[in-house]
Design a protein around this motif. Structure first.
Motif, mmCIF file in Angstrom:
data_model
loop_
_atom_site.group_PDB
_atom_site.id
_atom_site.type_symbol
_atom_site.label_atom_id
_atom_site.label_comp_id
_atom_site.label_asym_id
_atom_site.label_seq_id
_atom_site.Cartn_x
_atom_site.Cartn_y
_atom_site.Cartn_z
ATOM 1 N N UNK A 288 42.062 18.986 -77.750
ATOM 2 C CA UNK A 288 40.835 19.139 -76.975
ATOM 3 C C UNK A 288 39.689 18.372 -77.631
ATOM 4 N N UNK A 289 39.578 18.481 -78.947
ATOM 5 C CA UNK A 289 38.530 17.758 -79.676
ATOM 6 C C UNK A 289 38.689 16.242 -79.455
ATOM 7 N N UNK A 290 39.913 15.754 -79.423
ATOM 8 C CA UNK A 290 40.150 14.326 -79.220
ATOM 9 C C UNK A 290 39.597 13.838 -77.885
ATOM 10 N N UNK A 291 39.869 14.544 -76.811
ATOM 11 C CA UNK A 291 39.424 14.089 -75.490
ATOM 12 C C UNK A 291 37.915 14.212 -75.336
ATOM 13 N N UNK A 292 37.303 15.180 -75.993
ATOM 14 C CA UNK A 292 35.860 15.364 -75.844
ATOM 15 C C UNK A 292 35.056 14.574 -76.867
ATOM 16 N N UNK A 293 35.489 14.554 -78.124
ATOM 17 C CA UNK A 293 34.611 14.069 -79.186
ATOM 18 C C UNK A 293 35.053 12.829 -79.950
ATOM 19 N N UNK A 294 36.302 12.739 -80.337
ATOM 20 C CA UNK A 294 36.601 11.696 -81.314
ATOM 21 C C UNK A 294 37.966 11.041 -81.200
ATOM 22 N N UNK A 295 38.684 11.336 -80.152
ATOM 23 C CA UNK A 295 40.025 10.784 -80.040
ATOM 24 C C UNK A 295 40.057 9.380 -79.485
ATOM 25 N N UNK A 296 41.061 8.651 -79.900
ATOM 26 C CA UNK A 296 41.303 7.308 -79.387
ATOM 27 C C UNK A 296 42.768 7.111 -79.027
ATOM 28 N N UNK A 297 43.605 8.075 -79.354
ATOM 29 C CA UNK A 297 45.039 7.885 -79.242
ATOM 30 C C UNK A 297 45.524 7.797 -77.798
ATOM 31 N N UNK A 298 45.149 8.715 -76.935
ATOM 32 C CA UNK A 298 45.662 8.741 -75.564
ATOM 33 C C UNK A 298 44.984 7.697 -74.676
ATOM 34 N N UNK A 299 43.674 7.728 -74.602
ATOM 35 C CA UNK A 299 42.940 6.865 -73.671
ATOM 36 C C UNK A 299 42.117 5.785 -74.376
ATOM 37 N N UNK A 300 42.224 5.720 -75.677
ATOM 38 C CA UNK A 300 41.450 4.779 -76.495
ATOM 39 C C UNK A 300 39.942 5.016 -76.363
ATOM 40 N N UNK A 301 39.587 6.236 -75.952
ATOM 41 C CA UNK A 301 38.187 6.617 -75.827
ATOM 42 C C UNK A 301 38.105 8.133 -75.686
ATOM 43 N N UNK A 302 36.897 8.648 -75.492
ATOM 44 C CA UNK A 302 36.665 10.085 -75.332
ATOM 45 C C UNK A 302 35.342 10.270 -74.595
ATOM 46 N N UNK A 303 35.045 11.494 -74.194
ATOM 47 C CA UNK A 303 33.803 11.751 -73.454
ATOM 48 C C UNK A 303 32.558 11.348 -74.247
ATOM 49 N N UNK A 304 32.502 11.712 -75.515
ATOM 50 C CA UNK A 304 31.318 11.415 -76.335
ATOM 51 C C UNK A 304 31.066 9.903 -76.353
ATOM 52 N N UNK A 305 32.124 9.153 -76.557
ATOM 53 C CA UNK A 305 32.009 7.695 -76.587
ATOM 54 C C UNK A 305 31.555 7.142 -75.242
ATOM 55 N N UNK A 306 32.162 7.600 -74.170
ATOM 56 C CA UNK A 306 31.843 7.065 -72.846
ATOM 57 C C UNK A 306 30.438 7.439 -72.379
ATOM 58 N N UNK A 307 29.974 8.627 -72.730
ATOM 59 C CA UNK A 307 28.681 9.099 -72.224
ATOM 60 C C UNK A 307 27.503 8.749 -73.131
ATOM 61 N N UNK A 308 27.785 8.253 -74.330
ATOM 62 C CA UNK A 308 26.728 8.045 -75.327
ATOM 63 C C UNK A 308 25.669 7.028 -74.916
ATOM 64 N N UNK A 309 26.025 6.055 -74.112
ATOM 65 C CA UNK A 309 25.052 5.016 -73.754
ATOM 66 C C UNK A 309 24.692 5.018 -72.262
ATOM 67 N N UNK A 310 24.949 6.119 -71.596
ATOM 68 C CA UNK A 310 24.625 6.243 -70.178
ATOM 69 C C UNK A 310 23.216 6.814 -70.024
ATOM 70 N N UNK A 311 22.383 6.128 -69.293
ATOM 71 C CA UNK A 311 21.042 6.636 -69.003
ATOM 72 C C UNK A 311 21.139 7.606 -67.825
ATOM 73 N N UNK A 312 20.094 8.393 -67.641
ATOM 74 C CA UNK A 312 20.130 9.335 -66.523
ATOM 75 C C UNK A 312 20.199 8.599 -65.190
ATOM 76 N N UNK A 313 19.565 7.434 -65.099
ATOM 77 C CA UNK A 313 19.598 6.678 -63.840
ATOM 78 C C UNK A 313 21.028 6.249 -63.493
ATOM 79 N N UNK A 314 21.765 5.816 -64.509
ATOM 80 C CA UNK A 314 23.152 5.421 -64.267
ATOM 81 C C UNK A 314 24.042 6.642 -64.065
ATOM 82 N N UNK A 315 23.716 7.738 -64.726
ATOM 83 C CA UNK A 315 24.517 8.965 -64.590
ATOM 84 C C UNK A 315 24.497 9.505 -63.162
ATOM 85 N N UNK A 316 23.411 9.286 -62.446
ATOM 86 C CA UNK A 316 23.291 9.824 -61.086
ATOM 87 C C UNK A 316 23.536 8.764 -60.009
ATOM 88 N N UNK A 317 23.836 7.552 -60.418
ATOM 89 C CA UNK A 317 24.037 6.465 -59.467
ATOM 90 C C UNK A 317 25.401 6.578 -58.784
#
Length: 159
Positions: free
Chosen positions: A11-40
């Motif tokens: 669970x920690x991998x998919x949310x915070x720090x994993x790279x093994x399954x998808x080569x990314x995680x939620x924290x990584x993907x959402x870290x540079x999203x602005x609110x304008x892009x988040x609601x677009x």
């Protein structure tokens, strides 16, 4: 490593720090999203903000059960995100996701392995194991959506 610790790690991998399954995680993907892009909106797809709310809705619901509460979440409310109209509101949603996820991990790590085979709330929902595995799979499913929507937004608006 115990079964619950392995699940907590997944669970920690998919949310915070994993790279093994998808080569990314939620924290990584959402870290540079602005609110304008988040609601677009991109076509008929859910927004990144909506998917963030949706995944947190289920995490928070399971946390409530892990803490001894009733299962109160309903699918029909899982996309009921209030409008996000500022960076602060977007960051509040992200912080809620991170807090609920950390709480989920902490409660899972304290759970005895024997609990995994117990019925989760009602027979129709199966075992704790099934629901925890389902939460991890659900998170990866929506992580894939977030990743693709982010790529589409980058192509159109972010570069």
């Amino acid at each position: 490593m115990s079964s619950v610790l392995q699940l907590a790690k997944r669970f920690r991998e998919v949310l915070f720090d994993g790279l093994w399954i998808a080569n990314t995680n939620f924290k990584n993907q959402l870290s540079d999203i602005t609110w304008e892009h988040a609601v677009m909106k991109v076509g008929s797809l859910n927004t990144i903000a909506m998917l963030t709310f949706h995944i947190d809705y289920y995490i928070a619901g399971l946390v409530h059960v892990f803490e001894g509460g009733d299962l109160e979440i309903k699918d029909k409310y899982s996309f009921d995100l209030a409008p996000i109209e500022s960076q602060e509101q977007w960051e509040n949603l992200l912080n809620k996701l991170w807090r609920d996820s950390e709480k989920f991990i902490a409660l899972l790590e304290k759970m005895p392995d024997s609990k995994l085979n117990e019925t989760f709330v009602d027979e129709k929902y199966g075992s704790y194991q099934r629901n925890i595995d389902g939460m991890i799979e659900h998170a990866y499913y929506h992580l894939g959506q977030v990743t693709l929507i982010k790529k589409l937004l980058k192509e159109q608006y972010m570069e």
